[in-house]
Scaffold this active site. Structure first.
Site, PDB file in Angstrom:
ATOM      1  N   ASP A 224      -6.089 -11.719  -0.469  1.00  0.00           N
ATOM      2  CA  ASP A 224      -5.668 -11.172  -1.761  1.00  0.00           C
ATOM      3  C   ASP A 224      -4.756  -9.979  -1.539  1.00  0.00           C
ATOM      4  OD1 ASP A 224      -5.724 -10.479  -4.649  1.00  0.00           O
ATOM      5  OD2 ASP A 224      -7.432 -11.842  -4.680  1.00  0.00           O
ATOM      6  N   HIS A 264      -6.556  -6.229  -7.489  1.00  0.00           N
ATOM      7  CA  HIS A 264      -7.055  -7.579  -7.729  1.00  0.00           C
ATOM      8  C   HIS A 264      -8.058  -8.014  -6.652  1.00  0.00           C
ATOM      9  CE1 HIS A 264      -6.749 -12.040  -8.061  1.00  0.00           C
ATOM     10  NE2 HIS A 264      -6.506 -11.798  -9.334  1.00  0.00           N
ATOM     11  N   SER A 463      -9.370 -16.242 -11.294  1.00  0.00           N
ATOM     12  CA  SER A 463      -9.458 -15.214 -10.259  1.00  0.00           C
ATOM     13  C   SER A 463     -10.893 -14.773 -10.056  1.00  0.00           C
ATOM     14  CB  SER A 463      -8.632 -13.994 -10.650  1.00  0.00           C
ATOM     15  OG  SER A 463      -7.312 -14.115 -10.236  1.00  0.00           O
TER      16      SER A 463
END
Length: 541
Positions: A224, A264, A463
């Site tokens: 990520d 994220h 996600s």
């Protein structure tokens, strides 16, 4: 029009065309493009232009020129600058007009029967210089040809692909990726009343599973944007394993974020395996985290390197909450809904290496978020790969999240946030989310939000669903590590709750194999997954 083939010579050809209004500028190696473009000549060339995209690690910038620009003159001025390596028209996808970048690197794989010395002789005869011999495939290299410039690399690789001794050959094509999130509490783990008084019974039954398993001894690799590895929920001996930064320019800082926008990965990691000691528990709180920072565009060779690294450094599970750009989930006319997105041969081979060679040959279990475009996951070369588990999102009312992708390749779903659906067939009682999203880890330290420091309740999209499913797999392997990749895959299908809704129509119905286009095999039930793993362990004994 340029053509690229990402598979073998008879595979589908992907067409790319030049957009004269989009100008790509790349610096010489070791030179900073921002500094190069501060001179008067560059300002003249780029007057009134708009910076559309900056790929920092490759130091490439994309500009949109004004309609009245003298485009040949703009290119000529920039090419006169000694630190500019390339200035030319951008290639775009003819279907969506989205920019596609190419480097002068070439991925080339010879047939397996050739000896290593034969490969080296052929490369020398072709005038190709080795930049990397990749470790995840036989006779495979990233190479460079000194005299192959610009878009010539496309036709050159097609010529090489015609050779009988070549399996794959294509330019390193880079495309901007998209994280699998929707917008900016632990209801996904258990039946609960959240703090704003909504009663929610739509969990993956994780709290009950924790009585039997919490992921001990299992390593979850998450690829990520960045990770706050100093967060208290990732503290403890052995929690962080094999951390690596695949961004060339910032490799020394490790996987940590360099700005507050890189949050994220921290949220995804928290969903999978946060300790649960301070403010949020992961699905597998005692699993270890392998944080792999990758912010390069899709298709970069570092993308393949990340999968190889994960497998080589002992990851049991790999979770990827990112993928190709998507159409807007609420706009059925968006052209991107029907766009097929190919998988680079280098990435495909690296995924297959991890899926077959990882875990001492039992295979890493690889998850991808299915996507948030309310479109077919089957067009996504990443999530639809047959060795990947594609995870969709379901909401706090036991139905598909409005944005979640669907299709044949969808394997299962996991609870996540949702959006109010504009389609009138979605009745208000089942279309308005009752929760804000998923509670998980957020940036701490100097990048922390001053109000909600270190945690968020707004994580959403596939996600969040993807690392949730990865956490369930960690619970399974924690009690039965003898299971191979395919056995875990089928166990996850067998453990699912068959959720659906009357308004779903045919796509929500389960076929004779227990599969639905909207839900895959259904919503994961973590307790049932662990029970099945224990039962199958006893059977094996």
């Amino acid at each position: 029009m340029e053509e690229v083939i990402f598979g073998k010579k008879n595979s589908r050809r992907f067409l790319l065309e030049k957009n004269r209004q989009l100008l790509v500028v790349r610096s010489q190696a070791g030179r900073k493009l921002d500094e190069t473009l501060r001179c008067e000549k560059a300002r003249q060339a780029l007057a009134n232009s708009e910076l559309v995209l900056h790929i920092e690690d490759a130091d490439v910038q994309l500009f949109k020129l004004p309609d009245n620009s003298d485009i040949p003159q703009c290119k000529a001025l920039l090419r006169e600058l000694p630190d500019v390596r390339f200035a030319g028209s951008a290639l775009v996808d003819p279907h969506t007009q989205e920019p596609v970048f190419y480097t002068e690197n070439i991925f080339l794989k010879f047939v397996d029967r050739l000896a290593p010395t034969e490969c080296l002789v052929i490369l020398d005869e072709l005038g190709l210089t080795i930049k990397q011999q990749v470790p995840y495939a036989t006779n495979a290299f990233f190479v460079h040809h000194a005299h192959c410039r610009g878009t010539e690399v496309c036709s050159f690789t097609l010529q090489l692909l015609e050779r009988q001794d070549v399996d794959y050959c294509h330019p390193e094509i880079l495309r901007p990726g998209q994280r699998r999130a929707i917008h900016d509490n632990q209801w996904h783990l258990k039946k609960t009343t959240v703090t704003y008084q909504a009663q929610v019974d739509a969990s993956a039954n994780v709290e009950a599973a924790h009585v039997l398993a919490q992921g001990e001894g299992i390593v979850i690799a998450i690829i990520d944007d960045a990770f706050d590895i100093d967060h208290p929920e990732f503290a403890g001996t052995g929690k962080i394993i094999g951390a690596k930064n695949f961004d060339r320019l910032n490799a020394r800082q490790g996987p940590r974020p360099k700005n507050p926008l890189e949050r994220h990965g921290t949220a995804a990691a928290g969903v999978a395996c946060a300790n649960g000691e301070a403010g949020a528990s992961g699905v597998a709180p005692r699993a270890s985290l392998m944080p792999l920072k990758l912010t390069k565009p899709l298709g970069a060779r570092a993308e393949a390197d990340a999968f190889f690294w994960a497998a080589d450094q002992g990851a049991d599970i790999i979770s990827c909450s990112w993928g190709p750009p998507e159409g807007h989930w609420a706009d059925p006319t968006d052209a991107r809904h029907s766009q097929a997105f190919p998988l680079a041969a280098s990435t495909r081979l690296a995924i297959e290496y991890a899926a077959t060679k990882g875990r001492q040959g039992k295979g890493c279990v690889i998850f991808f978020g299915a996507g948030n475009g309310n479109e077919s996951v089957d067009n996504d070369g990443y999530a639809s790969h047959p060795m990947v588990i594609a995870v969709g999102a379901c909401n706090d009312q036991n139905r598909r999240s409005a944005y979640s992708d669907y299709g044949k390749a969808l394997w299962c779903c996991f609870p996540s946030g949702d959006q109010p659906h504009p389609d009138p067939k979605f009745k208000p009682a089942t279309s308005i989310p009752q929760t804000r999203g998923i509670r998980t880890t957020d940036l701490s330290g100097r990048f922390a939000d001053p109000i909600n420091a270190a945690y968020t309740e707004l994580f959403s999209g596939t996600s969040s669903a993807c690392p949730g499913a990865a956490g369930v797999a960690a619970l399974v392997l924690g009690v039965n590590p003898a299971l191979d990749r395919e056995q875990v895959r089928h166990l996850l299908a067998d453990c699912c709750d068959k959720i659906s809704h009357a308004d779903d129509g045919p796509l929500g119905q389960y076929d004779q194999n227990g599969h639905s286009h909207y839900y895959g095999h259904g919503r994961l039930n973590a307790l049932r997954a662990v029970q099945l793993a224990l039962e199958r362990g006893k059977t094996a004994d």
